[in-house]
Design a protein around this motif. Sequence first.
Motif, PDB file in Angstrom:
ATOM      1  N   GLY A  85     -66.542 -46.801 -39.919  1.00  0.00           N
ATOM      2  CA  GLY A  85     -66.425 -46.095 -41.189  1.00  0.00           C
ATOM      3  C   GLY A  85     -65.620 -44.812 -41.119  1.00  0.00           C
ATOM      4  N   GLU A  86     -65.071 -44.488 -39.946  1.00  0.00           N
ATOM      5  CA  GLU A  86     -64.269 -43.270 -39.804  1.00  0.00           C
ATOM      6  C   GLU A  86     -62.878 -43.484 -40.398  1.00  0.00           C
ATOM      7  OE1 GLU A  86     -65.469 -40.971 -35.878  1.00  0.00           O
ATOM      8  OE2 GLU A  86     -64.842 -43.028 -35.476  1.00  0.00           O
ATOM      9  N   ARG A  87     -62.335 -42.414 -40.954  1.00  0.00           N
ATOM     10  CA  ARG A  87     -60.991 -42.458 -41.528  1.00  0.00           C
ATOM     11  C   ARG A  87     -60.009 -41.906 -40.502  1.00  0.00           C
ATOM     12  NH1 ARG A  87     -61.715 -40.452 -47.746  1.00  0.00           N
ATOM     13  NH2 ARG A  87     -62.364 -42.478 -48.510  1.00  0.00           N
ATOM     14  N   LYS A  88     -59.439 -42.785 -39.677  1.00  0.00           N
ATOM     15  CA  LYS A  88     -58.569 -42.345 -38.593  1.00  0.00           C
ATOM     16  C   LYS A  88     -57.087 -42.490 -38.898  1.00  0.00           C
ATOM     17  CE  LYS A  88     -61.822 -42.817 -34.898  1.00  0.00           C
ATOM     18  NZ  LYS A  88     -61.763 -41.942 -33.775  1.00  0.00           N
ATOM     19  N   SER A  89     -56.713 -43.303 -39.893  1.00  0.00           N
ATOM     20  CA  SER A  89     -55.299 -43.450 -40.237  1.00  0.00           C
ATOM     21  C   SER A  89     -55.190 -43.798 -41.719  1.00  0.00           C
ATOM     22  CB  SER A  89     -54.632 -44.524 -39.377  1.00  0.00           C
ATOM     23  OG  SER A  89     -55.183 -45.795 -39.638  1.00  0.00           O
ATOM     24  N   TRP A  90     -53.979 -43.619 -42.258  1.00  0.00           N
ATOM     25  CA  TRP A  90     -53.757 -43.856 -43.675  1.00  0.00           C
ATOM     26  C   TRP A  90     -52.291 -44.134 -43.960  1.00  0.00           C
ATOM     27  CZ3 TRP A  90     -55.220 -39.257 -41.490  1.00  0.00           C
ATOM     28  CH2 TRP A  90     -54.277 -38.223 -41.503  1.00  0.00           C
ATOM     29  N   PHE A  91     -52.068 -44.802 -45.080  1.00  0.00           N
ATOM     30  CA  PHE A  91     -50.748 -44.976 -45.662  1.00  0.00           C
ATOM     31  C   PHE A  91     -50.707 -44.112 -46.910  1.00  0.00           C
ATOM     32  CE2 PHE A  91     -51.341 -48.915 -43.317  1.00  0.00           C
ATOM     33  CZ  PHE A  91     -50.127 -49.026 -42.663  1.00  0.00           C
ATOM     34  N   PHE A  92     -49.544 -43.600 -47.255  1.00  0.00           N
ATOM     35  CA  PHE A  92     -49.467 -42.793 -48.469  1.00  0.00           C
ATOM     36  C   PHE A  92     -48.139 -43.016 -49.171  1.00  0.00           C
ATOM     37  CE2 PHE A  92     -47.904 -40.129 -45.030  1.00  0.00           C
ATOM     38  CZ  PHE A  92     -46.737 -39.590 -45.536  1.00  0.00           C
ATOM     39  N   PHE A  93     -48.137 -42.726 -50.455  1.00  0.00           N
ATOM     40  CA  PHE A  93     -46.909 -42.710 -51.237  1.00  0.00           C
ATOM     41  C   PHE A  93     -47.040 -41.609 -52.268  1.00  0.00           C
ATOM     42  CE2 PHE A  93     -49.558 -45.599 -53.695  1.00  0.00           C
ATOM     43  CZ  PHE A  93     -49.333 -45.186 -55.001  1.00  0.00           C
ATOM     44  N   GLY A  94     -45.900 -41.106 -52.715  1.00  0.00           N
ATOM     45  CA  GLY A  94     -45.910 -40.035 -53.696  1.00  0.00           C
ATOM     46  C   GLY A  94     -44.652 -40.066 -54.545  1.00  0.00           C
ATOM     47  N   ALA A  95     -44.728 -39.418 -55.692  1.00  0.00           N
ATOM     48  CA  ALA A  95     -43.584 -39.329 -56.593  1.00  0.00           C
ATOM     49  C   ALA A  95     -43.580 -37.955 -57.238  1.00  0.00           C
ATOM     50  CB  ALA A  95     -43.655 -40.417 -57.661  1.00  0.00           C
ATOM     51  N   GLY A  96     -42.390 -37.471 -57.553  1.00  0.00           N
ATOM     52  CA  GLY A  96     -42.258 -36.167 -58.186  1.00  0.00           C
ATOM     53  C   GLY A  96     -40.812 -35.754 -58.257  1.00  0.00           C
ATOM     54  N   VAL A  97     -40.556 -34.500 -57.955  1.00  0.00           N
ATOM     55  CA  VAL A  97     -39.202 -33.962 -57.991  1.00  0.00           C
ATOM     56  C   VAL A  97     -38.880 -33.266 -56.670  1.00  0.00           C
ATOM     57  CG1 VAL A  97     -39.195 -33.640 -60.497  1.00  0.00           C
ATOM     58  CG2 VAL A  97     -39.919 -31.759 -59.013  1.00  0.00           C
ATOM     59  N   ALA A  98     -37.588 -33.093 -56.434  1.00  0.00           N
ATOM     60  CA  ALA A  98     -37.119 -32.321 -55.282  1.00  0.00           C
ATOM     61  C   ALA A  98     -36.022 -31.384 -55.769  1.00  0.00           C
ATOM     62  CB  ALA A  98     -36.589 -33.228 -54.184  1.00  0.00           C
ATOM     63  N   ILE A  99     -36.134 -30.129 -55.396  1.00  0.00           N
ATOM     64  CA  ILE A  99     -35.081 -29.161 -55.660  1.00  0.00           C
ATOM     65  C   ILE A  99     -34.151 -29.227 -54.450  1.00  0.00           C
ATOM     66  CG2 ILE A  99     -34.518 -26.748 -56.124  1.00  0.00           C
ATOM     67  CD1 ILE A  99     -37.521 -26.524 -57.095  1.00  0.00           C
ATOM     68  N   VAL A 100     -32.961 -29.771 -54.644  1.00  0.00           N
ATOM     69  CA  VAL A 100     -32.016 -29.997 -53.553  1.00  0.00           C
ATOM     70  C   VAL A 100     -30.935 -28.934 -53.635  1.00  0.00           C
ATOM     71  CG1 VAL A 100     -30.422 -31.652 -52.509  1.00  0.00           C
ATOM     72  CG2 VAL A 100     -32.506 -32.472 -53.624  1.00  0.00           C
ATOM     73  N   ASP A 101     -30.805 -28.143 -52.576  1.00  0.00           N
ATOM     74  CA  ASP A 101     -29.822 -27.063 -52.509  1.00  0.00           C
ATOM     75  C   ASP A 101     -28.965 -27.269 -51.262  1.00  0.00           C
ATOM     76  OD1 ASP A 101     -28.467 -24.693 -53.039  1.00  0.00           O
ATOM     77  OD2 ASP A 101     -29.938 -23.474 -51.961  1.00  0.00           O
ATOM     78  N   VAL A 102     -28.180 -28.355 -51.270  1.00  0.00           N
ATOM     79  CA  VAL A 102     -27.327 -28.666 -50.124  1.00  0.00           C
ATOM     80  C   VAL A 102     -25.861 -28.441 -50.499  1.00  0.00           C
ATOM     81  CG1 VAL A 102     -26.594 -30.466 -48.510  1.00  0.00           C
ATOM     82  CG2 VAL A 102     -28.998 -30.283 -49.159  1.00  0.00           C
ATOM     83  N   VAL A 103     -25.366 -29.152 -51.498  1.00  0.00           N
ATOM     84  CA  VAL A 103     -24.003 -28.956 -52.004  1.00  0.00           C
ATOM     85  C   VAL A 103     -24.059 -27.988 -53.174  1.00  0.00           C
ATOM     86  CG1 VAL A 103     -22.011 -30.104 -53.047  1.00  0.00           C
ATOM     87  CG2 VAL A 103     -23.293 -31.237 -51.228  1.00  0.00           C
ATOM     88  N   SER A 104     -24.908 -28.321 -54.136  1.00  0.00           N
ATOM     89  CA  SER A 104     -25.192 -27.454 -55.282  1.00  0.00           C
ATOM     90  C   SER A 104     -26.688 -27.571 -55.549  1.00  0.00           C
ATOM     91  CB  SER A 104     -24.386 -27.886 -56.504  1.00  0.00           C
ATOM     92  OG  SER A 104     -24.755 -29.188 -56.899  1.00  0.00           O
ATOM     93  N   THR A 105     -27.252 -26.655 -56.287  1.00  0.00           N
ATOM     94  CA  THR A 105     -28.679 -26.687 -56.556  1.00  0.00           C
ATOM     95  C   THR A 105     -28.959 -27.549 -57.780  1.00  0.00           C
ATOM     96  OG1 THR A 105     -28.895 -24.463 -55.662  1.00  0.00           O
ATOM     97  CG2 THR A 105     -30.720 -25.289 -56.975  1.00  0.00           C
ATOM     98  N   LYS A 106     -29.832 -28.540 -57.581  1.00  0.00           N
ATOM     99  CA  LYS A 106     -30.176 -29.451 -58.669  1.00  0.00           C
ATOM    100  C   LYS A 106     -31.578 -29.997 -58.424  1.00  0.00           C
ATOM    101  CE  LYS A 106     -28.424 -33.413 -61.213  1.00  0.00           C
ATOM    102  NZ  LYS A 106     -27.424 -34.478 -61.265  1.00  0.00           N
ATOM    103  N   THR A 107     -32.345 -30.170 -59.493  1.00  0.00           N
ATOM    104  CA  THR A 107     -33.665 -30.782 -59.411  1.00  0.00           C
ATOM    105  C   THR A 107     -33.533 -32.254 -59.766  1.00  0.00           C
ATOM    106  OG1 THR A 107     -34.702 -28.695 -60.029  1.00  0.00           O
ATOM    107  CG2 THR A 107     -36.037 -30.673 -60.254  1.00  0.00           C
TER     108      THR A 107
END
Length: 168
Positions: A102-124
């Motif tokens: 019954g121990e929780r020793k490992s997991w899979f996960f997924f997520g969704a949302g936004v990323a503020i990317v500031d590599v070439v130009s800044t854009k969400t």
Amino acid sequence: MKRTLILAALGMSAAGCYAQSYDQPTNVAFRLGYAYPVDSVTRDRVRGFIGVGIDYFPNLTLLRNAETSISLDWLGKSGSGAKGNIFPILLNQRFYNDSPSGERKSWFFFGAGVAIVDVVSTKTVLAARVGYGFMLGENIFGEIPFLYSDSAGGARATSIGAYVGYRF
């Protein structure tokens, strides 16, 4: 880069001393690691990212048999503030692989949302991540996430990483 790693190590040490008083993990986790940019445009500008993240686990469940978290990360090439930073903000679902005891020793996960990317130009842009996590100790864990994002001026936040974390 040395300063950033030293500060992160000191922060983990101080947090570890503070967290000794808890018997069970609380609703906050801290992660530190490295992420490799998969996108060629991003990789041309940034060879690798320092990754720092925090997860908050509110007491709510969006999907059955899952743990919900909100994550905020910083992927950066340096702490100087120059171009080459990514800030994913995601709503995540964690599905545990319970052991026979019954121990929780490992997991899979997924997520969704936004990323503020500031590599070439800044854009969400829209972003998503999937990955695998596992316990390394009582409150210490490891995670291997894959982050994907839409294009932001030709660059993407798409990367694969390896993190070590502590759940307070």
